[in-house]
Design an enzyme around this catalytic site. Structure first.
Site, PDB file in Angstrom:
ATOM      1  N   ASP A  32      20.376  43.883 -17.665  1.00  0.00           N
ATOM      2  CA  ASP A  32      20.008  44.700 -18.351  1.00  0.00           C
ATOM      3  C   ASP A  32      20.126  46.216 -17.709  1.00  0.00           C
ATOM      4  OD1 ASP A  32      19.564  46.720 -19.654  1.00  0.00           O
ATOM      5  OD2 ASP A  32      17.234  46.001 -20.431  1.00  0.00           O
TER       6      ASP A  32
HETATM    7  C1  BGC Z   1      17.900  48.236 -22.890  1.00  0.00           C
HETATM    8  C2  BGC Z   1      19.053  47.301 -23.848  1.00  0.00           C
HETATM    9  C3  BGC Z   1      20.603  47.907 -23.985  1.00  0.00           C
HETATM   10  C4  BGC Z   1      20.885  48.551 -22.311  1.00  0.00           C
HETATM   11  C5  BGC Z   1      22.645  49.449 -22.446  1.00  0.00           C
HETATM   12  C6  BGC Z   1      18.779  49.400 -22.116  1.00  0.00           C
HETATM   13  O1  BGC Z   1      17.957  50.941 -21.348  1.00  0.00           O
HETATM   14  O2  BGC Z   1      17.098  47.675 -22.396  1.00  0.00           O
HETATM   15  O3  BGC Z   1      18.564  46.107 -24.649  1.00  0.00           O
HETATM   16  O4  BGC Z   1      21.405  47.156 -24.269  1.00  0.00           O
HETATM   17  O5  BGC Z   1      20.293  49.482 -22.452  1.00  0.00           O
HETATM   18  O6  BGC Z   1      22.198  50.415 -24.087  1.00  0.00           O
END
Ligand code: BGC
Length: 743
Positions: free
Chosen positions: A269
């Site tokens: 993540d």
């Molecule tokens: C989220 C993810 C997301 C990523 C990219 C993160 O803050 O937890 O689910 O895919 O950002 O946008």
């Protein structure tokens, strides 16, 4: 040459720095003005840094670019800046649509209709791929049992069986069978694993999960997504049982690859590898990077200062070996080959325009919204309204005419001009003879603590200029009093739910309840439409408002779908994918609890309020009426490895066509662990004509009966008497038993 041989050839020629580059994914976005204060990096410098790394061949992937021309420009920098011409993977959060916005994921799960979910995500995949995006960070398959957690909206709710069915439908839709299916994108189920159990429902807080809960509840949707072929998996931000998920070798190597045979690549993540430092799981960036790759996290998603840029140093220091790095690079390169990017790195910008404008996509969105709505209450059959018998309708509530809220959170590339609000949908449906008046009635409510997402254009709601709440409140009540029917939309503004949108209460924000009470007091019949991604405190409404329809955030075509439902062109057939609690104090509340001590007092565990839900899991009414009969098990006894067939006759006894979701629940009476009082083990959404009867059958075999036993630390299939219920929701009363004996 096979893909394998081509990858080997590249690996043999790449330097450690080039390999580290393939394992690094950077955000690339132009931030809106004013964004800087809440971000800890230089928003002007960051894109320049990324471009210079592209020119040095040190980037494997970018995220957050959606404009095809911009994708081509950046791709060119990468291809030309790389000794081997290796193109970038472009990833993006295509959660519930790119240009055509579908109902939010929890709504799609409420359709209990894997076919429509697959169709919707296939459209989303087609739009994304046409725009030059190769990979979506979806579906989110985290089980969520605490509606204070804002990301409950992104998943399929509380149940592992429904969650698994929805997860695999989404993967099939986004990706098609395999990575590289034309017009589709790589699906990336997330966040492995346990993110939905954040302590107190507070986004990003730690998670502590029992072995039993992990294997029986949290893992099944991931396993289903992988079985459906998902090419990618994303990690979670938080600690799982004291180990940061992103550095958790047990999760990514032992469970994911060794136990389940996952062959795709894992991405962290955002900034989560760097943040192993924040967690106190690494002493410096080099250690963080090595721990990430050693755990099995192939690619780092990061804004700047990538931990994986230190991999050559970690290699020199002996923190990691080259075989481990090569295994990760191999997975990333394989994905690029499978997608055909090595030969065709660029996207056709003209075709992108055409595909994004395809009217057939809007049609799929409307159907998905119609099938997602859940009729929570319909006292005296107030719904459907007969448009021909009405002379006036009052539409009330600020959400009733908000395009931005109609499409919900986690969308960035939408087109508001083509979004249909509830007000517009109703106006469009009734024709010129019925007067439709609108009053927002109450002011929009702002978050106490804004989030990152509030910075994006249009994400923070605002009142119309010169809004006078006292006068508007009176006007809404007056219009309702004079109308034949009042349709009020209540709920949360879309920035109140989603990531960084946890909440300590489930009440309707602001003065919405007060306005609803004033409108009900006029005596005009009220239809309440709820726009939400989590259960809200509807205790008063459930006692006092005759008709309540949960429309969720219904997407681009939301208003048109809602009008079709309200005026009865289609019957609601959705069912709740979670238990709807009465109040926040009951959380977590699930239908699949164990009997525990004094089960006869289950409804009176609190002394101040019934410990039963406001609406049970699986609940959802219809304009039709369904009669269940002749529940049978064939054969009535079985051995542990055997499979029986459970069948039931369902008749639509009403005079109109309608949908029903037939649900099968199971309970193991005795065995080597306590098992839940009921577990969903089968469902089918069916359409029955007026008067039609159909026999519905479900298999019940070892797959439906086995569970992870925390004492045995293994999968177990007990012999026992099993109770079975089939019916319209998780309180179904039509029941029979099945006797399962030893081999
Ligand atoms: C989220 C993810 C997301 C990523 C990219 C993160 O803050 O937890 O689910 O895919 O950002 O946008």
């Amino acid at each position: 040459m096979t893909i394998q041989a081509q990858v080997d050839d590249l690996l043999a020629r790449m330097t450690p720095a080039e390999k580290a580059g393939q394992l690094t994914q950077y955000f690339y976005f132009r931030l809106p003005a004013g964004a800087q204060p809440v971000l800890d990096f230089d928003a002007d410098e960051q894109p320049r840094m990324v471009e210079s790394k592209l020119q040095q061949g040190e980037v494997g992937s970018l995220l957050f670019v959606t404009d095809p021309a911009e994708i081509n420009r950046l791709q060119r920098l990468a291809v030309q800046g790389n000794r081997f011409g290796i193109p970038l993977l472009f990833g993006f959060d295509v959660i519930h649509g790119l240009r055509t916005i579908f109902p939010v994921p929890i709504a799609m799960a409420a359709s209990w209709d894997p076919a429509v979910i697959e169709r919707a995500q296939a459209v989303a995949g087609r739009e994304a791929r046409a725009a030059g995006i190769h990979w979506t960070f979806a579906p989110m398959v985290d089980i969520a049992r605490d509606p204070r957690w804002g990301r409950i909206i992104e998943g399929a709710g509380e149940d592992p069986y429904l969650g698994a069915a929805v997860a695999s439908a989404q993967v099939r839709g986004f990706q098609g069978g395999e990575v590289g299916t034309p017009d589709r994108v790589i699906a990336g189920p997330k966040h492995f694993a346990g993110y939905g159990y954040a302590l107190g429902g507070r986004d990003y807080d730690e998670v502590n999960l029992s072995d039993s809960e992990l294997w029986n509840v949290v893992f099944p949707p991931f396993q289903a997504a992988i079985a459906a072929g998902a090419g990618n998996i994303m990690t979670g931000y938080m600690d799982l049982n004291g180990i940061p998920a992103t550095g958790n070798r047990w999760l990514f190597t032992e469970v994911l690859r060794e136990t389940w045979g996952f062959e795709g690549f894992v991405v962290s993540d955002a900034n989560a590898v760097r943040n192993l430092l924040t967690h106190g799981f690494a002493a410096d960036l080099t250690e963080a990077g090595a721990r990430g790759v050693n755990a099995g996290v192939d690619m780092e998603m990061v804004i700047s200062d990538a931990a994986y840029a230190t991999l050559p140093a970690a290699l020199d220091a002996g923190h990691i070996d080259i075989q481990t790095i090569d295994a990760s690079v191999r997975r990333v390169l394989e994905a690029k080959f499978r997608l055909g990017l090595m030969d065709h790195p660029y996207v056709d910008e003209d075709r992108a325009r055409e595909v994004l404008a395809d009217p057939a996509h809007r049609e799929v969105s409307r159907i998905a919204a119609e099938r997602s709505a859940v009729l929570l209450r319909n006292d005296g059959n107030l719904l459907p309204l007969d448009a021909g018998a009405l002379t006036s309708v009052a539409v009330v509530g600020p959400l009733a005419d908000s395009r931005r809220d109609t499409i919900g959170p986690w969308v960035f590339d939408f087109d508001l001009t083509e979004t249909i609000t509830v007000l517009e949908g109703i106006r469009g449906a009734v024709g010129g003879d019925v007067r439709v008046d609108y009053a927002p009635g109450v002011t929009v409510v702002q978050r106490e603590f804004p989030s990152l997402f509030d910075m994006f254009g249009g994400n923070t709601p605002s009142d119309p200029d010169g809004f006078d709440e006292a006068a508007e409140f009176r006007r809404a009540v007056d219009l309702s009093r004079e109308a034949d029917v009042a349709v009020m939309v209540v709920g949360e503004w879309q920035n109140m739910i989603g990531e960084m949108a946890s909440r300590s209460s489930l009440e309707l924000p602001g003065r919405q309840l007060e306005l609803l009470q004033a409108i009900v007091a006029t005596g005009t019949p009220v239809v309440l439409l709820v726009m939400n991604g989590r259960p809200l405190d509807l205790r008063w409404a459930a006692d006092n408002v005759p008709a309540i329809l949960d429309i969720w955030y219904p997407g681009t075509q939301g208003g048109a779908a809602v009008a079709n439902l309200v005026f009865g062109h289609v019957s609601p057939g959705g069912k709740l994918p979670f238990t709807w609690p009465r109040s926040v104090g009951q959380i977590p509340m699930i239908y699949g609890h164990t009997r525990s001590h004094e089960p006869e007092n289950q409804a009176r565990r609190y002394w101040d309020e019934a410990s039963t839900p406001l609406f049970p899991f699986g609940h959802g009414l219809s304009y039709g009426r369904f009669d269940y009969r002749d529940l049978a098990v064939e054969p009535t006894t079985s051995i542990v490895s055997g499979t029986v067939t459970v069948s039931v006759e369902v008749t639509n006894t009403s005079d109109r066509e309608a949908d029903e979701v037939v649900q099968l629940y199971l309970h193991q009476r005795s065995g080597t662990a306590s098992r839940p009082v009921r577990e969903l083990k089968g469902f089918q959404r069916i359409t029955l004509a007026a008067g039609e009867t159909r026999t519905i059958a479900f298999p019940v075999g070892p797959d439906e009966r086995r569970y992870w036993n925390a004492a045995a630390r293994d999968w177990v299939t007990d012999s026992s008497i099993f109770d079975l219920w089939v019916g319209t929701d998780s309180t179904a009363s039509l029941t029979t038993t099945l006797q399962v004996g030893q081999e």
